[in-house]
Scaffold this active site. Sequence first.
Site, PDB file in Angstrom:
ATOM      1  N   TRP A 275       0.870  -1.181   0.000  1.00 13.94           N
ATOM      2  CA  TRP A 275       0.000   0.000   0.000  1.00 13.94           C
ATOM      3  C   TRP A 275       0.908   1.232   0.000  1.00 13.94           C
ATOM      4  CZ3 TRP A 275      -0.224   3.787   3.980  1.00 13.94           C
ATOM      5  CH2 TRP A 275      -1.086   4.853   3.663  1.00 13.94           C
TER       6      TRP A 275
ATOM      7  N   GLU B 248      -3.185  -2.829  -2.407  1.00 11.97           N
ATOM      8  CA  GLU B 248      -4.292  -2.231  -1.648  1.00 11.97           C
ATOM      9  C   GLU B 248      -4.629  -0.825  -2.121  1.00 11.97           C
ATOM     10  OE1 GLU B 248      -3.314  -1.795   2.503  1.00 11.97           O
ATOM     11  OE2 GLU B 248      -5.342  -1.167   3.065  1.00 11.97           O
TER      12      GLU B 248
ATOM     13  N   LYS C 269      -7.249   2.717  -2.102  1.00 11.75           N
ATOM     14  CA  LYS C 269      -7.829   3.579  -1.067  1.00 11.75           C
ATOM     15  C   LYS C 269      -8.564   4.730  -1.728  1.00 11.75           C
ATOM     16  CE  LYS C 269      -6.277   6.046   3.038  1.00 11.75           C
ATOM     17  NZ  LYS C 269      -5.360   5.971   4.155  1.00 11.75           N
TER      18      LYS C 269
ATOM     19  N   ASP D  58      -9.445  -3.317   2.030  1.00  9.36           N
ATOM     20  CA  ASP D  58      -9.498  -2.686   3.352  1.00  9.36           C
ATOM     21  C   ASP D  58     -10.902  -2.111   3.496  1.00  9.36           C
ATOM     22  OD1 ASP D  58      -9.408  -0.601   5.384  1.00  9.36           O
ATOM     23  OD2 ASP D  58      -7.233  -0.874   5.388  1.00  9.36           O
TER      24      ASP D  58
ATOM     25  N   HIS E 174     -11.573   1.602   3.058  1.00 11.29           N
ATOM     26  CA  HIS E 174     -11.033   2.289   1.886  1.00 11.29           C
ATOM     27  C   HIS E 174     -12.009   2.506   0.748  1.00 11.29           C
ATOM     28  CE1 HIS E 174      -6.498   1.642   2.840  1.00 11.29           C
ATOM     29  NE2 HIS E 174      -7.179   2.095   3.857  1.00 11.29           N
TER      30      HIS E 174
ATOM     31  N   HIS F 219      -8.252  -6.368   4.899  1.00  5.61           N
ATOM     32  CA  HIS F 219      -7.854  -5.529   6.020  1.00  5.61           C
ATOM     33  C   HIS F 219      -9.160  -5.150   6.703  1.00  5.61           C
ATOM     34  CE1 HIS F 219      -3.555  -3.911   5.036  1.00  5.61           C
ATOM     35  NE2 HIS F 219      -3.593  -5.214   5.235  1.00  5.61           N
TER      36      HIS F 219
ATOM     37  N   ASP G 149     -11.844   6.866   6.951  1.00  2.00           N
ATOM     38  CA  ASP G 149     -10.987   5.693   7.189  1.00  2.00           C
ATOM     39  C   ASP G 149     -10.324   5.827   8.558  1.00  2.00           C
ATOM     40  OD1 ASP G 149      -9.460   3.406   6.719  1.00  2.00           O
ATOM     41  OD2 ASP G 149      -7.850   4.540   5.773  1.00  2.00           O
TER      42      ASP G 149
ATOM     43  N   ASP H  83     -10.035   3.819  11.078  1.00  3.74           N
ATOM     44  CA  ASP H  83      -9.375   2.652  11.666  1.00  3.74           C
ATOM     45  C   ASP H  83      -9.787   2.391  13.108  1.00  3.74           C
ATOM     46  OD1 ASP H  83      -7.631   1.515   9.528  1.00  3.74           O
ATOM     47  OD2 ASP H  83      -6.875   3.562   9.487  1.00  3.74           O
TER      48      ASP H  83
ATOM     49  N   ASP I 240      -6.829  -4.525  10.261  1.00  4.41           N
ATOM     50  CA  ASP I 240      -6.084  -3.268  10.119  1.00  4.41           C
ATOM     51  C   ASP I 240      -6.831  -2.132  10.796  1.00  4.41           C
ATOM     52  OD1 ASP I 240      -4.455  -1.196   9.437  1.00  4.41           O
ATOM     53  OD2 ASP I 240      -4.976  -1.163   7.310  1.00  4.41           O
TER      54      ASP I 240
HETATM   55  C1  RNT Z   1      -3.674   2.743   5.130  1.00  2.21           C
HETATM   56  C2  RNT Z   1      -3.757   1.305   4.786  1.00  2.21           C
HETATM   57  C3  RNT Z   1      -2.601   0.458   5.203  1.00  2.21           C
HETATM   58  C4  RNT Z   1      -2.113   0.783   6.606  1.00  2.21           C
HETATM   59  C5  RNT Z   1      -1.125  -0.190   7.153  1.00  2.21           C
HETATM   60  C6  RNT Z   1      -0.403   0.349   8.335  1.00  2.21           C
HETATM   61  O1  RNT Z   1      -4.823   3.439   4.889  1.00  2.21           O
HETATM   62  O2  RNT Z   1      -4.931   0.777   5.299  1.00  2.21           O
HETATM   63  O3  RNT Z   1      -2.924  -0.868   5.067  1.00  2.21           O
HETATM   64  O4  RNT Z   1      -3.162   0.889   7.506  1.00  2.21           O
HETATM   65  O5  RNT Z   1      -0.307  -0.631   6.175  1.00  2.21           O
HETATM   66 ZN    ZN Z   2      -5.192  -1.328   5.159  1.00  2.00          ZN
END
Ligand code: RNT
Ligand code: ZN
Length: 417
Positions: free
Chosen positions: A186, A225, A227, A258, A261, A285, A293, A295, A325
């Site tokens: 990513w 990945e 986003k 993810d 994302h 993820h 996003d 997290d 993630d």
């Molecule tokens: C970031 C991505 C990525 C990170 C990690 C730390 O938006 O989700 O995967 O969260 O690699």
């Molecule tokens: Zn991620």
Amino acid sequence: MKENLIQQAYEIARERYAALGVDTEKVLEQMQNFHLSLHCWQADDVTGFENQGGDLTGGIQATGNYPGKARNIDELRQDILKATSYIPGTHRLNLHEIYGDFKGKVVDRNEVEPEHFQSWIEWGKENNMKLDFNSTSFSHPKSGDLSLSNPDEGIRRFWIEHTKRCRAVAEAMGKAQDDPCIMNLWVHDGSKDITVNRKLYRELLKESLDEIFATEYDNMKDCIESKVFGIGLESYTVGSNDFYTAYAASRGKMITLDTGHFHPTESVADKVSAMLLYVPELMLHVSRPVRWDSDHVTIMDDPTLDLFSEIVRADALDRVHYGLDYFDASINRIGAYVIGSRAAQKCMCRALLEPIATLRDYELTGRGFQRLALLEECKALPWNAVYDMFCLRNNVPVGESFIAEIEKYEAEVTAQR
Ligand code: RNT
Ligand code: ZN
């Protein structure tokens, strides 16, 4: 909770599910083969061990300053083992390049070698955790807004070199553990404001990726990945969903989905059956986006339930890798691991317990009321008794009893840091 109560509840659940043609013993076996890839970066808010004291950049942010974060490799390992002691089953560990065992030396990103992960490989063996890996293009003086798509040849080459070396590290891990190491790529590349050279950066990213992937390996697998946007990079993302989906389909690479994302109302679950027709495998993820996003810690919410149900319904259990993630720095970090991991497992457990044969038949014979009714009833079937039994058989705390244990670890260990 008393063991005989858990047993009794399970026996009742077993009968309820058997009446619907679902074998709970088979589900328990499947749960045993369902391995999460725990993200090492929840333990220290994506800091790593580069000893360079840099801030977290690349459009991502860990908010909160809850005390007790892991400050070094020993603390991180100790915390991860503590977390896994409350998560039933066997699991993998997902490392980022900045978590290498650099032994106090400054090792720049274009100098990383498998030897920097030798102690992790040994630790993984000792603790029965297979490793996955990630290149790290954020939090570095050369990160800027563009890494692999940077028109500056020097910077672009630096990140190409880094990513190639990361693949060699992943290959060494995969070989040592006799099981492919999944390496995620990513990059945050994007821009804050209206961008006119969109095509140029995408061409450069494509070229960089082709060069990086030119070496074929037997013991690692690549996933890429996408986003929507990062903080400070709101107007344009080089590695968009369209870019990577087309790239992965044309190159036979895995896609990383993810769950944070995509656009807020977009269903990630619905991507599974579409993408798996064109890409070999998926990496997840699993995260919880709150308005963006963010997290947040994964919970048993509708998007996660839908995602795991779709994987089961698409017969794709062995074509998906289950990474987590999220990075929440506002609550106990070990607790965050345990909540998110157990939530993902509960979603999978419920998905596996679905009376899929009957549901499919209802649908194919046009019995829409029956399909909806059974789906609704499934929500309240005693799936939790099956999950409790999964915990019991794996000798980990059943139900909320892990709360007190994590409080104890906090008082004795993390609060002392
Ligand atoms: C970031 C991505 C990525 C990170 C990690 C730390 O938006 O989700 O995967 O969260 O690699
Ligand atoms: Zn991620």
